[in-house]
Write an enzyme that holds these catalytic residues in place. Structure first.
Site, PDB file in Angstrom:
ATOM      1  N   ILE A  95     -64.766 -33.977  41.458  1.00 29.85           N
ATOM      2  CA  ILE A  95     -64.745 -34.061  42.733  1.00 29.85           C
ATOM      3  C   ILE A  95     -63.434 -32.668  42.701  1.00 29.85           C
ATOM      4  CG2 ILE A  95     -63.684 -35.216  44.566  1.00 29.85           C
ATOM      5  CD1 ILE A  95     -63.450 -37.199  41.901  1.00 29.85           C
ATOM      6  N   CYS A  96     -63.242 -31.761  44.061  1.00 31.06           N
ATOM      7  CA  CYS A  96     -63.194 -30.796  44.391  1.00 31.06           C
ATOM      8  C   CYS A  96     -63.064 -31.058  45.666  1.00 31.06           C
ATOM      9  CB  CYS A  96     -63.757 -29.611  43.958  1.00 31.06           C
ATOM     10  SG  CYS A  96     -65.085 -29.311  45.488  1.00 31.06           S
ATOM     11  N   GLY A  97     -62.388 -29.707  46.756  1.00 23.89           N
ATOM     12  CA  GLY A  97     -62.050 -29.823  47.946  1.00 23.89           C
ATOM     13  C   GLY A  97     -63.659 -30.107  48.790  1.00 23.89           C
ATOM     14  N   ALA A 107     -62.985 -34.345  47.950  1.00 24.70           N
ATOM     15  CA  ALA A 107     -61.801 -35.580  48.315  1.00 24.70           C
ATOM     16  C   ALA A 107     -61.630 -34.742  49.790  1.00 24.70           C
ATOM     17  CB  ALA A 107     -60.479 -34.488  47.598  1.00 24.70           C
TER      18      ALA A 107
END
Length: 160
Positions: free
Chosen positions: A64-66, A108
């Site tokens: 998960i990243c931006g 996210a």
């Protein structure tokens, strides 16, 4: 299943929530970070999770990243890995059933935690069904092997 979970600082909160959810679903979790809101570059996290999938230390990865895009691109750089960016349950199901993706990526800043939990749950409950998809996945694997062989030949030419 043993799940490798990793995130950058943009997704720290979501990672922590997803970790709890995976445990509630009865799976084991290996946390690859990040471990705070301190800035972390996502490629290193993705590479570590994917390398451990290839070493069979973990069964699947969730990154998960931006936006999930950087994690997907990074994960797909590791030979043998198929990563899928999913923000809905249908895509998460198809990532596994049609593409045998070992890695799920999410953003996210794109979806909320409750939707992310549903996406993860669907992905983890789904299994590769083969059928017509097996032929397509094999084509991807074969192309990757062909590209790796070409790269090895180029490297040998440079050394000579």
């Amino acid at each position: 299943m043993k799940i490798g979970l990793g995130a950058d600082h943009n997704a720290f909160d979501m990672k922590e929530n997803i970790k709890e959810h995976i445990l509630e679903l009865g799976h084991n979790v290996s946390d690859y970070g990040c471990y705070s809101y301190d800035e972390v570059d996502y490629p290193g996290v993705a590479f570590e999770v994917c390398n451990d999938i290839n070493k069979q230390k973990i069964d699947r990865g969730i990154l998960i990243c931006g936006t999930g895009i950087g994690m997907a691109i990074s994960a797909d750089k590791i030979p043998g890995i198929r990563a899928a960016l999913c923000h809905d349950t249908y895509s998460a199901e198809r990532a596994q059933k049609s593409n045998n993706a070992q890695v799920l990526t999410m953003g996210a800043k794109i979806i909320g935690i409750e939707i992310a939990k549903q996406v993860v749950e669907t992905y983890l409950k789904s299994t590769f069904t083969g059928g017509n998809s097996a032929r397509k996945v094999q084509q991807i694997i074969d192309k990757e092997k062909e590209s790796l062989k070409r790269e090895e030949c180029r490297n040998e030419e440079i050394i000579e």
